[in-house]
Design a protein around this motif. Structure first.
Motif, PDB file in Angstrom:
ATOM      1  N   MET A 369       3.005  -0.846  -8.151  1.00 48.34           N
ATOM      2  CA  MET A 369       4.311  -0.977  -9.035  1.00 48.34           C
ATOM      3  C   MET A 369       4.525   0.344  -9.370  1.00 48.34           C
ATOM      4  O   MET A 369       5.754   0.546 -10.045  1.00 48.34           O
ATOM      5  N   ALA A 370       3.653   1.340  -9.759  1.00 48.60           N
ATOM      6  CA  ALA A 370       4.030   2.880 -10.114  1.00 48.60           C
ATOM      7  C   ALA A 370       5.137   3.383  -9.151  1.00 48.60           C
ATOM      8  O   ALA A 370       5.790   4.241  -9.839  1.00 48.60           O
ATOM      9  N   ILE A 371       5.238   2.841  -8.068  1.00 41.90           N
ATOM     10  CA  ILE A 371       6.229   3.271  -7.430  1.00 41.90           C
ATOM     11  C   ILE A 371       7.715   2.524  -7.468  1.00 41.90           C
ATOM     12  O   ILE A 371       8.566   3.314  -7.771  1.00 41.90           O
ATOM     13  N   ASP A 372       7.602   1.422  -7.313  1.00 41.72           N
ATOM     14  CA  ASP A 372       8.770   0.661  -7.546  1.00 41.72           C
ATOM     15  C   ASP A 372       8.298  -0.985  -7.395  1.00 41.72           C
ATOM     16  O   ASP A 372       7.318  -1.268  -6.952  1.00 41.72           O
ATOM     17  N   TYR A 373       8.936  -1.836  -8.257  1.00 42.15           N
ATOM     18  CA  TYR A 373       8.640  -2.999  -8.006  1.00 42.15           C
ATOM     19  C   TYR A 373       8.810  -3.746  -6.910  1.00 42.15           C
ATOM     20  O   TYR A 373       8.072  -4.379  -6.317  1.00 42.15           O
ATOM     21  N   ASP A 374       9.990  -3.641  -6.289  1.00 43.45           N
ATOM     22  CA  ASP A 374      10.310  -3.972  -4.993  1.00 43.45           C
ATOM     23  C   ASP A 374       9.121  -3.604  -3.949  1.00 43.45           C
ATOM     24  O   ASP A 374       8.823  -2.422  -3.873  1.00 43.45           O
ATOM     25  N   LYS A 378       3.460  -3.468  -0.505  1.00 47.30           N
ATOM     26  CA  LYS A 378       3.175  -2.124   0.182  1.00 47.30           C
ATOM     27  C   LYS A 378       2.866  -1.039  -0.199  1.00 47.30           C
ATOM     28  O   LYS A 378       2.282  -0.163   0.194  1.00 47.30           O
ATOM     29  N   HIS A 379       3.558  -0.657  -1.623  1.00 49.69           N
ATOM     30  CA  HIS A 379       2.994   0.714  -2.090  1.00 49.69           C
ATOM     31  C   HIS A 379       1.623   0.825  -2.477  1.00 49.69           C
ATOM     32  O   HIS A 379       1.263   1.891  -2.260  1.00 49.69           O
ATOM     33  N   TYR A 382      -0.101   1.813   0.440  1.00 51.89           N
ATOM     34  CA  TYR A 382       0.024   3.058   0.723  1.00 51.89           C
ATOM     35  C   TYR A 382      -0.776   4.214  -0.140  1.00 51.89           C
ATOM     36  O   TYR A 382      -1.269   5.182   0.201  1.00 51.89           O
ATOM     37  N   LEU A 383      -0.624   3.757  -1.399  1.00 51.96           N
ATOM     38  CA  LEU A 383      -1.488   4.367  -2.467  1.00 51.96           C
ATOM     39  C   LEU A 383      -3.161   4.245  -2.141  1.00 51.96           C
ATOM     40  O   LEU A 383      -3.778   5.392  -2.335  1.00 51.96           O
ATOM     41  N   ASN A 386      -3.612   6.443   0.945  1.00 56.32           N
ATOM     42  CA  ASN A 386      -3.364   7.996   0.718  1.00 56.32           C
ATOM     43  C   ASN A 386      -4.433   8.757  -0.575  1.00 56.32           C
ATOM     44  O   ASN A 386      -4.305   9.850  -0.464  1.00 56.32           O
ATOM     45  N   GLY A 387      -4.629   7.751  -1.418  1.00 58.87           N
ATOM     46  CA  GLY A 387      -5.306   8.221  -2.393  1.00 58.87           C
ATOM     47  C   GLY A 387      -6.835   8.396  -2.192  1.00 58.87           C
ATOM     48  O   GLY A 387      -7.529   9.258  -2.985  1.00 58.87           O
TER      49      GLY A 387
END
Lengths: 498, 498
Positions: A369-374, A378-379, A382-383, A386-387
């Motif tokens: 959600m820190a990237i985008d709600y939509d 998937k985000h 990714y985090l 990659n984190g």
């Protein structure tokens, strides 16, 4: 927020790393890297060369400007091998814009140990830090450093001594390196007695792991937690030895600038693994700079170690992205209680390792959600990928990421870019995890912990989930009912909600 | 931080969206969606059915719980067509857990206009909002709403009237729909007079854009700013008409649940484009809920519109990820001054559109640090492609993302997953942008704005960059000198730093 800058004035490069810490999380937030080659010519003269010192001072001045401009709270500058060994190293340090502390070999080894034990699950075994000039080994017992040793077996030194011609290397040359390493280590009988686990730090080990990962078509997600087996290491040594030095930097995973040193480094690692009787090398991306940071960050603990590295990694990543804590923890609780009760009924194996991955996925499911709600599911994936989650293997990170990925919708499966990291049976684990997490998320639809508990019972092959709440929960029930097909697929049972 | 919840009680679904705003940024941070179908049966009885009302009240209660649990600052609940048109709509609204405001058709159209003009560069043209029951059109002149109209031409209604059999549709059926639309619009002579630009909002338009994007193998990065041409729309109508209704939801880009309505929607859009003489439809992902939010967020402006949508989008994304503002703006200044001076010397075209993309990339180059320092250039690219930049086309977003991607290292090129979005010549633009941004980043290595200006001069085909600073800047110079090869490639000149 506290910001700590660690400047590492190494033999080849100077590097400034900023660590930020706040409310339960920490991370590396900034970095400047400059190639300085302060040690160039040192072997011949025993001194740092004037032009190298000039360059070193300029870079130290940039670091100082940077720290002032970005208002870090504390700057810790340390120098290692080249400056330590040079006759004029102290004079160089005194005139630098930063207050430089020259580390002894033992201090350097200890920071490597702190980095390794704080970024892996190593409890008993050894830590290997392979640099350009030297190799440090630390024996670890019950997470404490028990023995420290340092030997002049670094990749630069071994290359110059045994593999200087740049041609493909013969079996005889490689045997000579290995014999030299074994002879050097003979003065430390504790090395072969330190158990079978070896954690490796430093650029050589990271590059070898990246090359082994590429060769076996593992996902390109960093090498944190990668296990480099003796077999894979042997295959890499054979591959690199057959190439002239100029070609070695073109092998996938090896950085071009490291091509001329990588073979000697690989053979030294191989010799240490053989001599010590280790099961290959587990790789961590942490190193000296992290060790220095951990000493500050965990100063209230002695030794300064996280109590549980895996738990700390998950909590750290969750806190970085400011997830709704009450919601997240309640979802984790509901997920795990269903997991435990289904296991108690014999409906699935109830493996504790699986349970921990499910907990991690529940804790991290909403960070996207820190990237985008939509598409936040998937985000989140990714985090997580990659984190990095120190303490977890690439396989485990992939499983956590994919469970989080499927916490809202879609048919759970490992996507092709990461599928090589998992093993047989993991698809069932993903199914179970995604199903339970999605059920819990449905029950927590209103984010107010209205569904206090969800009790699992079984009757005649049908599983019933009984919800307890103070207020009506029809929507939570509808949301959970949507997952009945998924439940059937994951657990082979019909699901009823009550 | 201010958190505003907008609850949209629509005919098919109820949706609660939370917008958060703080220090110069805003974003959608949360959402609950529940299918309610409050309008089911309304056409027959003129009333909301009792079981649908029960379900609607339950969902409204969840929204209320959610808003309390997550402590939003304000809740705005609005109802549209079904509740507005039902004889018992007022009674439903009164008993709902949230204070519901029933919007008039004009109010609804106005919120669509605010959403469209605040998320695109539309200045003169029209806004189309196509729903299930009705179509709203708003004529826009100099960014002001000049005319509003609403017609019962929604996708559900047109399907029921003209395409109810679910079979492949004949040319005759499609012509009948188009004729019906044209006749309905005949009472609004302002429609064909509103210019050639049409911005479309609503699920039908988004699905059509996604289908056209998939058909032309465009990157899957959302449809914000996608331009659906008349030709692509015509091809889609032909493709969908040839299929039975049950197959239409399987066309890539069309959501399965929308399969039965998509053809009628597509033909209505096509008819409006034809009738109004528009150049296809530009798509925005914003809609009613964003319009309501913008009215609050921009209440100090009349009408509540961003002064410059593109600038606002970039500033918004930059602020969300807390980049080092002084550094970022100085990098942008240095980048653009070099761009301008090189253009003045005739070394490149100096296109203002290119300049704006370069500014955007400079403003966003470091946002990826919010994910991880390592590979933050790649994370910046990911955030730009996934965060959307309203006002920019997909092609422009890709260019901005790739310039940011190459701000540290690597040979600039469009990666294969996005290459279809750009056009010939964009690779040169990427080369120039990445080179200048990387030069500026090198000059700002110490993050303290030590290099105040970088002046460009040309002599005999060689470009000289003269740095002005109060302190010595040898490191900035070395960093910039590393980019000489890249500069030669981008500008065909040798670069000298002084």
């Amino acid at each position: 927020m506290t910001r700590t800058a660690v400047a590492d004035l190494g033999s080849n490069s100077f590097r400034l790393v900023v660590f930020s810490a706040e409310n339960g999380w920490w991370k590396r937030t900034d970095e400047i890297f400059e190639s300085v080659r302060i040690g160039a010519g040192l072997a011949q003269t025993g001194e740092l060369a004037p032009d190298r010192m000039q360059r070193g001072w300029s870079v130290a001045e940039v670091f100082d400007h940077f720290c002032r401009a970005t208002r870090v709270d504390e700057v810790i500058a340390v120098a290692t091998s080249a400056i330590r060994d040079a006759a004029n190293g102290g004079a160089f340090a005194e005139r630098a814009a930063l207050p430089v502390r020259i580390l002894s070999r033992d201090e350097e080894a200890r920071y490597g140990y702190l980095a390794a034990v704080n970024s892996t699950t190593l409890s008993d075994g050894a830590v290997l830090d392979l640099g350009g000039g030297s190799v440090q080994l630390v024996a670890v017992e019950d997470r404490h450093a028990r023995e420290l040793g340092s030997w002049p077996l670094g990749a630069v030194r071994m290359t110059e001594r045994f593999l200087a011609d740049g041609e493909p290397a013969s079996g005889k040359q490689l045997r000579a390196v290995r014999r030299h390493v074994a002879e050097a280590l003979a003065d430390a009988p504790w090395v072969p007695e330190s158990g079978r686990r070896l954690v490796g730090i430093g650029g050589t080990v990271r590059n070898l792991a990246a090359a082994a990962a590429a060769a076996s078509e593992q996902p390109s997600m960093g090498v944190q937690g990668f296990h480099l087996t003796s077999d894979a290491l042997g295959a890499l040594v054979d591959q690199l030895a057959a190439l002239p030095a100029v070609e070695r930097g073109k092998v996938s995973g090896i950085k071009p600038a490291r091509g001329d040193l990588i073979l000697a480094g690989a053979v030294v690692v191989q010799a240490i693994v053989e001599h010590g009787g280790f099961d290959g090398v587990e790789v961590t991306e942490a190193g000296l700079r992290e060790g220095i940071f951990f000493e500050r960050h965990l100063a209230f603990r002695d030794p300064p170690l996280f109590e549980d590295v895996r738990r700390a990694s998950v909590e750290n990543l969750a806190a970085q992205y400011h997830v709704d804590d009450a919601h997240t923890r309640h979802v984790a609780r509901l997920t795990l209680s269903m997991f435990d009760e289904l296991a108690a009924l014999g409906i699935h194996p109830g493996d504790p390792a699986e349970r921990e991955l499910l907990w991690a996925a529940a804790m991290l499911h909403d960070i996207g959600m820190a990237i985008d709600y939509d598409d936040h599911h998937k985000h989140s994936r990714y985090l997580i990928l990659n984190g990095a989650l120190p303490g977890f293997s690439p396989r485990e990170m992939v499983i956590v990421a994919e469970i989080a990925r499927y916490h809202r919708k879609g048919m759970p499966s490992f996507s092709s870019d990461v599928a090589r990291a998992v093993r047989e049976g993991d698809d069932k684990l993903l199914d179970r995890g995604a199903t339970l997490l999605r059920l819990a998320e449905g029950l927590e639809r209103s984010r107010d912990q209205i569904v206090r508990t969800a009790e699992v019972t079984q009757d005649d092959g049908q599983v019933t989930l009984t919800l307890r709440a103070d207020d009506p929960v029809s929507v939570a029930r509808w949301a959970a009912e949507r997952e009945r097909d998924l439940f059937r697929r994951a657990f082979g049972r019909e699901l009823e909600i009550r």
